[in-house]
Scaffold this motif. Sequence first.
Motif, PDB file in Angstrom:
ATOM      1  N   THR A 166      -3.474   6.171   3.396  1.00 18.75           N
ATOM      2  CA  THR A 166      -2.995   4.965   2.737  1.00 18.75           C
ATOM      3  C   THR A 166      -3.909   4.589   1.576  1.00 18.75           C
ATOM      4  O   THR A 166      -5.127   4.534   1.720  1.00 18.75           O
ATOM      5  N   ILE A 167      -3.321   4.317   0.413  1.00 19.72           N
ATOM      6  CA  ILE A 167      -4.082   3.937  -0.775  1.00 19.72           C
ATOM      7  C   ILE A 167      -3.997   2.420  -0.940  1.00 19.72           C
ATOM      8  O   ILE A 167      -2.917   1.850  -0.955  1.00 19.72           O
ATOM      9  N   ASN A 173     -10.764   8.602  -0.758  1.00 18.18           N
ATOM     10  CA  ASN A 173      -9.953   9.608  -1.430  1.00 18.18           C
ATOM     11  C   ASN A 173     -10.370   9.615  -2.897  1.00 18.18           C
ATOM     12  O   ASN A 173     -10.024   8.727  -3.655  1.00 18.18           O
ATOM     13  N   ALA A 206       0.842  -1.192   0.000  1.00 20.39           N
ATOM     14  CA  ALA A 206       0.000   0.000   0.000  1.00 20.39           C
ATOM     15  C   ALA A 206       0.873   1.237   0.000  1.00 20.39           C
ATOM     16  O   ALA A 206       1.864   1.314   0.716  1.00 20.39           O
ATOM     17  N   ALA A 253      -7.817   9.189  -5.763  1.00 22.23           N
ATOM     18  CA  ALA A 253      -7.135   7.903  -5.830  1.00 22.23           C
ATOM     19  C   ALA A 253      -8.049   6.778  -6.287  1.00 22.23           C
ATOM     20  O   ALA A 253      -7.622   5.861  -6.974  1.00 22.23           O
ATOM     21  N   TYR A 254      -9.320   6.816  -5.934  1.00 15.83           N
ATOM     22  CA  TYR A 254     -10.210   5.693  -6.176  1.00 15.83           C
ATOM     23  C   TYR A 254     -11.298   5.953  -7.221  1.00 15.83           C
ATOM     24  O   TYR A 254     -11.869   4.994  -7.744  1.00 15.83           O
ATOM     25  N   ALA A 290      -0.413   8.486   0.340  1.00 15.82           N
ATOM     26  CA  ALA A 290      -0.870   9.655  -0.417  1.00 15.82           C
ATOM     27  C   ALA A 290      -1.314  10.705   0.573  1.00 15.82           C
ATOM     28  O   ALA A 290      -1.404  10.455   1.769  1.00 15.82           O
TER      29      ALA A 290
END
Length: 230
Positions: free
Chosen positions: A36-37, A172, A29, A175-176, A32
């Motif tokens: 955590t991403i 996020n 992971a 990111a997603y 960011a």
Amino acid sequence: MKKMFKTVALGSALALATVAAQPALAQKASKAEGGTIVPGLGVANLDAVIANSNAYKTAEQQRETTYKAQYDQAQARRDQLTAQLQPMVDKFNTDRQAANPNQASLQQQANAIQQIQEKGKAELQQILQPVAMSQAYVQEQIEDKLNDALKAAMNKRSVSMVLSPESVIAFNGAAYNLNQDILNELNTALPSAQLVPPAGWEPRQVRQARAQQAAAEQAQQSTSTQPAGR
């Protein structure tokens, strides 16, 4: 023009596609700004993607012109119904506020109002039926391309699982969020949709219901023609 017909959810529910795990899943992971991403995870609102697609938005604009006669006819009929019902509603409210209202008369008035409303609603739906069919036809064309667009976006972003926003408390977005990626793929696959359905066309749900009914009738006939067991 103010639309009188709201898009009905006539399209079939699309299952979120899953693809084989990508190499990114094996990575640790990453960090960011938002925290955590988790690799391989994405969030997408497919309804929003459809509503923002070029095919959908163009069809919405074209429909106002193509079906202007139906919109105008429906508006005129709605105005007539309003003019007919308003005096009835006013009298009902006045009679209801009397010191000793006649309950039987109030019930008759209420029934008359309800009957006119229900009949008017049916008339409006009939007038706007071509509009509803057009909306369903465009929706189905987009849905037919949506699943492949989703898979393509997932592959490009190395995503193996996609969740709906309703199933996530917070995330996020940068990111997603796969919405724009899916939208790009969808716009490429279907730049525009046909607005007017061909003669005799029926929505997918209707076709599926007919097929199920025909299969059930065929099974029943097959059972009834089998010789009785000894």
